[in-house]
Design a protein around this motif. Structure first.
Motif, PDB file in Angstrom:
ATOM      1  N   ARG A   1       0.852  -1.190   0.000  1.00 50.50           N
ATOM      2  CA  ARG A   1       0.000   0.000   0.000  1.00 50.50           C
ATOM      3  C   ARG A   1       0.884   1.234   0.000  1.00 50.50           C
ATOM      4  NH1 ARG A   1      -2.950   3.163   4.156  1.00 50.50           N
ATOM      5  NH2 ARG A   1      -2.097   1.821   5.782  1.00 50.50           N
ATOM      6  N   TYR A   2       0.588   2.181  -0.859  1.00 51.67           N
ATOM      7  CA  TYR A   2       1.389   3.397  -0.976  1.00 51.67           C
ATOM      8  C   TYR A   2       0.746   4.518  -0.154  1.00 51.67           C
ATOM      9  CZ  TYR A   2       3.591   0.789  -4.703  1.00 51.67           C
ATOM     10  OH  TYR A   2       4.248  -0.185  -5.406  1.00 51.67           O
ATOM     11  N   LEU A   3       1.533   5.116   0.709  1.00 48.99           N
ATOM     12  CA  LEU A   3       1.046   6.186   1.577  1.00 48.99           C
ATOM     13  C   LEU A   3       2.098   7.298   1.633  1.00 48.99           C
ATOM     14  CD1 LEU A   3      -1.355   6.919   3.367  1.00 48.99           C
ATOM     15  CD2 LEU A   3      -0.166   5.870   5.300  1.00 48.99           C
ATOM     16  N   PRO A   4       2.268   8.031   0.515  1.00 53.01           N
ATOM     17  CA  PRO A   4       3.290   9.081   0.466  1.00 53.01           C
ATOM     18  C   PRO A   4       2.859  10.312   1.254  1.00 53.01           C
ATOM     19  CG  PRO A   4       2.035   9.081  -1.567  1.00 53.01           C
ATOM     20  CD  PRO A   4       1.542   7.902  -0.771  1.00 53.01           C
ATOM     21  N   GLY A   5       3.842  11.160   1.504  1.00 50.15           N
ATOM     22  CA  GLY A   5       3.550  12.435   2.158  1.00 50.15           C
ATOM     23  C   GLY A   5       4.530  12.748   3.265  1.00 50.15           C
ATOM     24  N   GLY A   6       5.070  13.956   3.212  1.00 53.97           N
ATOM     25  CA  GLY A   6       5.943  14.413   4.289  1.00 53.97           C
ATOM     26  C   GLY A   6       7.225  13.628   4.424  1.00 53.97           C
ATOM     27  N   ILE A   7       7.690  13.016   3.334  1.00 52.59           N
ATOM     28  CA  ILE A   7       8.916  12.193   3.353  1.00 52.59           C
ATOM     29  C   ILE A   7       8.842  11.177   4.487  1.00 52.59           C
ATOM     30  CG2 ILE A   7      11.440  12.252   3.121  1.00 52.59           C
ATOM     31  CD1 ILE A   7       9.936  13.926   1.105  1.00 52.59           C
ATOM     32  N   GLY A   8       7.719  10.448   4.538  1.00 50.97           N
ATOM     33  CA  GLY A   8       7.539   9.392   5.530  1.00 50.97           C
ATOM     34  C   GLY A   8       6.697   9.784   6.715  1.00 50.97           C
ATOM     35  N   ALA A   9       6.445  11.086   6.913  1.00 49.77           N
ATOM     36  CA  ALA A   9       5.718  11.541   8.096  1.00 49.77           C
ATOM     37  C   ALA A   9       4.272  11.067   8.107  1.00 49.77           C
ATOM     38  CB  ALA A   9       5.776  13.063   8.185  1.00 49.77           C
ATOM     39  N   VAL A  10       3.615  11.039   6.936  1.00 49.76           N
ATOM     40  CA  VAL A  10       2.224  10.619   6.872  1.00 49.76           C
ATOM     41  C   VAL A  10       2.086   9.158   7.312  1.00 49.76           C
ATOM     42  CG1 VAL A  10       0.268  10.193   5.332  1.00 49.76           C
ATOM     43  CG2 VAL A  10       1.572  12.318   5.129  1.00 49.76           C
ATOM     44  N   ALA A  11       2.948   8.287   6.786  1.00 47.17           N
ATOM     45  CA  ALA A  11       2.900   6.875   7.159  1.00 47.17           C
ATOM     46  C   ALA A  11       3.250   6.691   8.634  1.00 47.17           C
ATOM     47  CB  ALA A  11       3.863   6.071   6.283  1.00 47.17           C
ATOM     48  N   TRP A  12       4.252   7.415   9.108  1.00 46.40           N
ATOM     49  CA  TRP A  12       4.649   7.331  10.521  1.00 46.40           C
ATOM     50  C   TRP A  12       3.467   7.711  11.422  1.00 46.40           C
ATOM     51  CZ3 TRP A  12       9.334   6.148  13.061  1.00 46.40           C
ATOM     52  CH2 TRP A  12       9.385   6.480  14.419  1.00 46.40           C
ATOM     53  N   ASN A  13       2.829   8.837  11.132  1.00 48.14           N
ATOM     54  CA  ASN A  13       1.712   9.300  11.955  1.00 48.14           C
ATOM     55  C   ASN A  13       0.521   8.350  11.879  1.00 48.14           C
ATOM     56  OD1 ASN A  13       3.046  11.603  12.883  1.00 48.14           O
ATOM     57  ND2 ASN A  13       2.396  12.828  11.132  1.00 48.14           N
ATOM     58  N   SER A  14       0.324   7.740  10.715  1.00 45.90           N
ATOM     59  CA  SER A  14      -0.760   6.775  10.568  1.00 45.90           C
ATOM     60  C   SER A  14      -0.562   5.592  11.504  1.00 45.90           C
ATOM     61  CB  SER A  14      -0.840   6.294   9.119  1.00 45.90           C
ATOM     62  OG  SER A  14      -1.810   5.272   8.977  1.00 45.90           O
ATOM     63  N   VAL A  15       0.670   5.121  11.591  1.00 43.73           N
ATOM     64  CA  VAL A  15       0.956   3.965  12.436  1.00 43.73           C
ATOM     65  C   VAL A  15       0.839   4.317  13.918  1.00 43.73           C
ATOM     66  CG1 VAL A  15       2.805   2.424  13.208  1.00 43.73           C
ATOM     67  CG2 VAL A  15       2.346   2.699  10.785  1.00 43.73           C
ATOM     68  N   VAL A  16       1.446   5.420  14.332  1.00 46.99           N
ATOM     69  CA  VAL A  16       1.482   5.733  15.767  1.00 46.99           C
ATOM     70  C   VAL A  16       0.147   6.275  16.280  1.00 46.99           C
ATOM     71  CG1 VAL A  16       3.968   6.128  15.736  1.00 46.99           C
ATOM     72  CG2 VAL A  16       2.419   8.060  15.424  1.00 46.99           C
ATOM     73  N   SER A  17      -0.739   6.690  15.360  1.00 46.01           N
ATOM     74  CA  SER A  17      -2.026   7.211  15.821  1.00 46.01           C
ATOM     75  C   SER A  17      -3.193   6.270  15.531  1.00 46.01           C
ATOM     76  CB  SER A  17      -2.318   8.574  15.181  1.00 46.01           C
ATOM     77  OG  SER A  17      -2.442   8.461  13.772  1.00 46.01           O
ATOM     78  N   GLN A  18      -3.146   5.524  14.416  1.00 45.80           N
ATOM     79  CA  GLN A  18      -4.285   4.708  14.012  1.00 45.80           C
ATOM     80  C   GLN A  18      -4.009   3.208  14.000  1.00 45.80           C
ATOM     81  OE1 GLN A  18      -5.800   6.193  10.225  1.00 45.80           O
ATOM     82  NE2 GLN A  18      -5.104   8.254  10.727  1.00 45.80           N
ATOM     83  N   GLN A  19      -2.746   2.813  13.923  1.00 44.49           N
ATOM     84  CA  GLN A  19      -2.414   1.390  13.816  1.00 44.49           C
ATOM     85  C   GLN A  19      -1.391   0.977  14.876  1.00 44.49           C
ATOM     86  OE1 GLN A  19      -1.508   1.995   9.436  1.00 44.49           O
ATOM     87  NE2 GLN A  19      -2.556   0.026   9.285  1.00 44.49           N
ATOM     88  N   ARG A  20      -1.526   1.532  16.050  1.00 41.98           N
ATOM     89  CA  ARG A  20      -0.534   1.308  17.106  1.00 41.98           C
ATOM     90  C   ARG A  20      -0.380  -0.169  17.463  1.00 41.98           C
ATOM     91  NH1 ARG A  20       1.181   5.709  19.942  1.00 41.98           N
ATOM     92  NH2 ARG A  20       1.617   4.407  21.779  1.00 41.98           N
ATOM     93  N   ALA A  21      -1.479  -0.919  17.413  1.00 39.05           N
ATOM     94  CA  ALA A  21      -1.426  -2.327  17.807  1.00 39.05           C
ATOM     95  C   ALA A  21      -1.685  -3.263  16.626  1.00 39.05           C
ATOM     96  CB  ALA A  21      -2.440  -2.590  18.915  1.00 39.05           C
ATOM     97  N   ASP A  22      -1.621  -2.731  15.425  1.00 38.13           N
ATOM     98  CA  ASP A  22      -1.916  -3.522  14.232  1.00 38.13           C
ATOM     99  C   ASP A  22      -0.770  -4.480  13.933  1.00 38.13           C
ATOM    100  OD1 ASP A  22      -2.622  -4.562  11.784  1.00 38.13           O
ATOM    101  OD2 ASP A  22      -3.257  -2.640  10.941  1.00 38.13           O
ATOM    102  N   ALA A  23      -0.999  -5.749  14.170  1.00 41.13           N
ATOM    103  CA  ALA A  23       0.044  -6.763  13.983  1.00 41.13           C
ATOM    104  C   ALA A  23       0.194  -7.176  12.531  1.00 41.13           C
ATOM    105  CB  ALA A  23      -0.266  -7.994  14.831  1.00 41.13           C
ATOM    106  N   GLU A  24      -0.573  -6.549  11.641  1.00 35.82           N
ATOM    107  CA  GLU A  24      -0.522  -6.922  10.228  1.00 35.82           C
ATOM    108  C   GLU A  24      -0.046  -5.767   9.365  1.00 35.82           C
ATOM    109  OE1 GLU A  24      -4.484  -8.199   9.527  1.00 35.82           O
ATOM    110  OE2 GLU A  24      -4.279 -10.019  10.726  1.00 35.82           O
ATOM    111  N   ALA A  25       0.522  -4.737   9.981  1.00 31.14           N
ATOM    112  CA  ALA A  25       0.989  -3.568   9.226  1.00 31.14           C
ATOM    113  C   ALA A  25       2.487  -3.364   9.429  1.00 31.14           C
ATOM    114  CB  ALA A  25       0.228  -2.317   9.654  1.00 31.14           C
ATOM    115  N   LEU A  26       3.226  -3.512   8.360  1.00 28.37           N
ATOM    116  CA  LEU A  26       4.653  -3.216   8.342  1.00 28.37           C
ATOM    117  C   LEU A  26       4.852  -1.935   7.537  1.00 28.37           C
ATOM    118  CD1 LEU A  26       5.883  -6.778   7.340  1.00 28.37           C
ATOM    119  CD2 LEU A  26       6.161  -5.759   9.601  1.00 28.37           C
ATOM    120  N   VAL A  27       5.748  -1.073   7.986  1.00 22.72           N
ATOM    121  CA  VAL A  27       6.028   0.169   7.270  1.00 22.72           C
ATOM    122  C   VAL A  27       7.516   0.215   6.935  1.00 22.72           C
ATOM    123  CG1 VAL A  27       5.884   2.687   7.300  1.00 22.72           C
ATOM    124  CG2 VAL A  27       4.206   1.329   8.566  1.00 22.72           C
TER     125      VAL A  27
END
Length: 325
Positions: free
Chosen positions: A65-91
């Protein structure tokens, strides 16, 4: 590197993929075509090959899945805010991600805010121009930049202070160029930078070897220098290092994957074990080379310590240019 029995590999990785209910994803924090994209594809191919999951090179249990933006900031914020415990999401991350953390570009985030799973290989910085460029050596490009930096546009991932900017700034400073005088054009990732180079929108690119190798093989670009201690094997074997040309700089870039901070220990260790198995499997070295990366394998606790140390080193480098917020 020792090899695990085929049955043990299939059980370890097959169990992980089955447990993930065919929904695991690898998030690319950039647009398609660059080094981040290649890292996800290597992760998918490596896990699939080790598990013996078919011959098509696509594992449905690790979709991209492509999640560009902020040179990685968008994906980082998505994980730490929305997928904190998601065991099926690698970034995917790279050295550029760690540099952004060191400079405070992800806000108050630190390297302790996620769980570092694996480093799959190493990339290296490089400087390239189009094959029809008048500059045939790194020194020729630097002389042109020194004469009139405003006339030479250089593309790279990120803005002022990104790793593409910083490695060029370090070389430029060694050549007597004021780094902030460089006319740097910011792109979201390496794929965009090379597209702009080939279209003539920029005259040079500061980027990574894995990205350059995709274009160098067909003769469309000329790599002037690789930022490694020694010449690299493969398609760029004939390219001299910056050190050979009188500029003592190396810029290794580890590439790998991380997960959210609240992923359970059991799930985290399962992914660590899967990547350990994949990287020890027969054929992984060839897969890594095919994806433009060089040997570097580290997982789990050892990787977490390595990331912390690297962020400290990057912070010191960035501070020397007044870049730390």
């Amino acid at each position: 590197m020792p090899h695990l029995p085929a049955r043990a590999l299939i059980l370890a990785i097959g169990g992980l993929l089955a447990g993930a209910a065919m929904a695991a994803e690898c998030v690319v924090p950039a647009k398609p075509g660059g080094g981040m994209d290649l890292t996800c594809k290597l992760a998918r191919s490596g896990l699939e090959a080790a598990a013996g999951a078919g011959s098509r090179g696509i594992d449905p249990a690790l979709r991209i899945r492509y999640l560009p933006g902020g040179i990685g900031a968008v994906a980082w914020n998505s994980v730490v805010s929305q997928q904190r415990a998601d065991a099926e999401a690698l970034v995917v991350y790279s050295g550029g991600s760690l540099l952004n953390l060191a400079q405070g570009k992800y806000g108050k985030a630190t390297e302790q805010d996620v769980r570092w799973v694996a480093a799959l290989g190493a990339d290296y910085g490089m400087i390239a121009v189009r094959s029809d460029s008048p500059w045939r050596t790194l020194d020729e490009l630097l002389r042109a930049l020194k004469r009139n930096p405003a006339k030479v546009t250089i593309g790279g991932g990120g803005t002022l202070g990104s790793q593409d900017w910083l490695k060029l700034a370090i070389i430029g400073k060694q050549a007597g160029i004021v780094p902030r005088s460089l006319r740097f054009v910011a792109f979201e990732g390496g794929g965009e930078s090379f597209t702009a180079l080939l279209a003539g929108h920029v005259q040079a690119v500061s980027g990574d070897v894995s990205e350059a190798a995709l274009h160098a093989a067909d003769g469309r670009i000329r790599v002037l220098a690789v930022l490694s201690d020694e010449r690299l094997p493969g398609v760029l074997a004939g390219v001299p290092t910056a050190r050979e040309q009188g500029f003592p700089i190396s810029w290794p870039i580890i590439r790998g994957v991380y997960m959210g901070p609240d992923v359970s220990d059991a799930a985290y260790r399962k992914w660590v074990a899967a990547f350990d198995a994949a990287m020890k499997a027969d054929g992984f070295d060839r897969l890594r080379a095919a994806h433009g990366l060089y040997p570097f394998a580290m997982t789990g606790d050892a990787l977490t310590r390595h990331v912390a140390r690297t962020v400290r080193e990057y912070r010191a480098q960035a501070d020397a240019f007044g870049l730390v917020r």
